[in-house]
Enzyme design. Structure first.
Site, PDB file in Angstrom:
ATOM      1  N   ASP A  54      47.984 -53.861  14.926  1.00  0.00           N
ATOM      2  CA  ASP A  54      48.302 -54.261  16.303  1.00  0.00           C
ATOM      3  C   ASP A  54      49.215 -55.482  16.296  1.00  0.00           C
ATOM      4  OD1 ASP A  54      46.715 -52.214  17.228  1.00  0.00           O
ATOM      5  OD2 ASP A  54      44.931 -53.457  17.395  1.00  0.00           O
ATOM      6  N   LYS A  58      52.329 -60.973  22.783  1.00  0.00           N
ATOM      7  CA  LYS A  58      52.389 -62.225  23.554  1.00  0.00           C
ATOM      8  C   LYS A  58      52.165 -63.438  22.636  1.00  0.00           C
ATOM      9  CE  LYS A  58      50.779 -60.432  27.957  1.00  0.00           C
ATOM     10  NZ  LYS A  58      49.636 -60.261  28.832  1.00  0.00           N
ATOM     11  N   ASP A  90      56.385 -51.081  13.603  1.00  0.00           N
ATOM     12  CA  ASP A  90      57.530 -50.721  14.447  1.00  0.00           C
ATOM     13  C   ASP A  90      57.923 -51.903  15.332  1.00  0.00           C
ATOM     14  OD1 ASP A  90      54.997 -50.333  15.704  1.00  0.00           O
ATOM     15  OD2 ASP A  90      56.046 -49.490  17.427  1.00  0.00           O
TER      16      ASP A  90
HETATM   17  C1  SAM Z   1      48.647 -48.947  16.089  1.00  0.00           C
HETATM   18  S1  SAM Z   1      47.151 -48.372  15.425  1.00  0.00           S
HETATM   19  C2  SAM Z   1      47.659 -47.730  13.830  1.00  0.00           C
HETATM   20  C3  SAM Z   1      46.641 -46.761  13.261  1.00  0.00           C
HETATM   21  C4  SAM Z   1      46.895 -46.287  11.828  1.00  0.00           C
HETATM   22  N1  SAM Z   1      46.853 -47.404  10.894  1.00  0.00           N
HETATM   23  C5  SAM Z   1      48.180 -45.528  11.682  1.00  0.00           C
HETATM   24  O1  SAM Z   1      49.086 -46.024  11.011  1.00  0.00           O
HETATM   25  O2  SAM Z   1      48.292 -44.423  12.228  1.00  0.00           O
HETATM   26  C6  SAM Z   1      46.376 -49.910  15.013  1.00  0.00           C
HETATM   27  C7  SAM Z   1      44.980 -49.717  14.523  1.00  0.00           C
HETATM   28  O3  SAM Z   1      44.516 -50.935  13.961  1.00  0.00           O
HETATM   29  C8  SAM Z   1      43.120 -51.003  14.164  1.00  0.00           C
HETATM   30  N2  SAM Z   1      42.726 -52.404  14.017  1.00  0.00           N
HETATM   31  C9  SAM Z   1      43.152 -53.432  14.777  1.00  0.00           C
HETATM   32  N3  SAM Z   1      42.638 -54.584  14.325  1.00  0.00           N
HETATM   33  C10 SAM Z   1      41.870 -54.271  13.262  1.00  0.00           C
HETATM   34  C11 SAM Z   1      41.056 -55.041  12.386  1.00  0.00           C
HETATM   35  N4  SAM Z   1      40.949 -56.350  12.523  1.00  0.00           N
HETATM   36  N5  SAM Z   1      40.404 -54.390  11.400  1.00  0.00           N
HETATM   37  C12 SAM Z   1      40.511 -53.038  11.256  1.00  0.00           C
HETATM   38  N6  SAM Z   1      41.264 -52.264  12.064  1.00  0.00           N
HETATM   39  C13 SAM Z   1      41.930 -52.873  13.056  1.00  0.00           C
HETATM   40  C14 SAM Z   1      42.940 -50.454  15.559  1.00  0.00           C
HETATM   41  O4  SAM Z   1      41.626 -49.985  15.761  1.00  0.00           O
HETATM   42  C15 SAM Z   1      43.975 -49.344  15.598  1.00  0.00           C
HETATM   43  O5  SAM Z   1      43.414 -48.090  15.299  1.00  0.00           O
END
Ligand code: SAM
Length: 139
Positions: A54, A58, A90
């Site tokens: 993620d 912001k 991205d």
């Molecule tokens: C944009 S999605 C990308 C999903 C996957 N990695 C892909 O490339 O298709 C971002 C993912 O990061 C996970 N995520 C965010 N913060 C995280 C954290 N601290 N630990 C583990 N997963 C996290 C979210 O649950 C989400 O599914």
């Protein structure tokens, strides 16, 4: 081993693994920092792939980004001396943020290494473009 915070993503990954008859994978619902912190001393990570974390665009939310100096230090200490970190996003500002922190880090150095096991994913296929960088643990 694959980690995500969302149960549904883990369930989908497990379903795909079963469909393909793969038996050398493990998907785990966990928070990344917490998971890495609890890797036992007897175990070291080879390669870490941070795929589209993620971006928290912001400014006031930048502290929530996974890539932080403390995270890079923690991960380096849990990584084998031959290990790599691969980062893909991205979101160009997050890519630049990560390059800068890796350049400044005394625990990692940037290397020109292509990502192994390259394979598109559902999420990646939705994106028009993305950037990848890789780093090696510094000795
Ligand atoms: C944009 S999605 C990308 C999903 C996957 N990695 C892909 O490339 O298709 C971002 C993912 O990061 C996970 N995520 C965010 N913060 C995280 C954290 N601290 N630990 C583990 N997963 C996290 C979210 O649950 C989400 O599914």
């Amino acid at each position: 081993m694959g980690i995500d915070l969302i149960t549904k993503r883990i369930e989908k990954a497990n379903a795909k693994m079963d469909k393909r008859g793969l038996n050398n994978l493990l998907f785990y619902k966990a928070e990344a920092r917490e998971f890495i912190t609890h890797i036992p001393e007897s175990t070291r990570v080879n390669n870490t792939f941070l795929m589209f974390p993620d971006p928290w665009p912001k400014h006031k939310h930048h502290k929530r980004r996974l890539i932080q100096p403390s995270f890079l230090e923690l991960l380096a200490k849990k990584t084998r001396s031959t290990g790599h970190l691969f980062f893909r996003t991205d979101h160009t500002p997050y890519f630049e943020w990560t390059l800068e922190l890796l350049e400044q880090s005394s625990f990692w150095h940037l290397v020109d290494q292509t990502i192994p096991f390259e394979h598109s994913s559902y999420f990646q296929d939705l994106l028009p473009e993305f950037n990848t960088c890789s780093a090696c643990v510094s000795h």
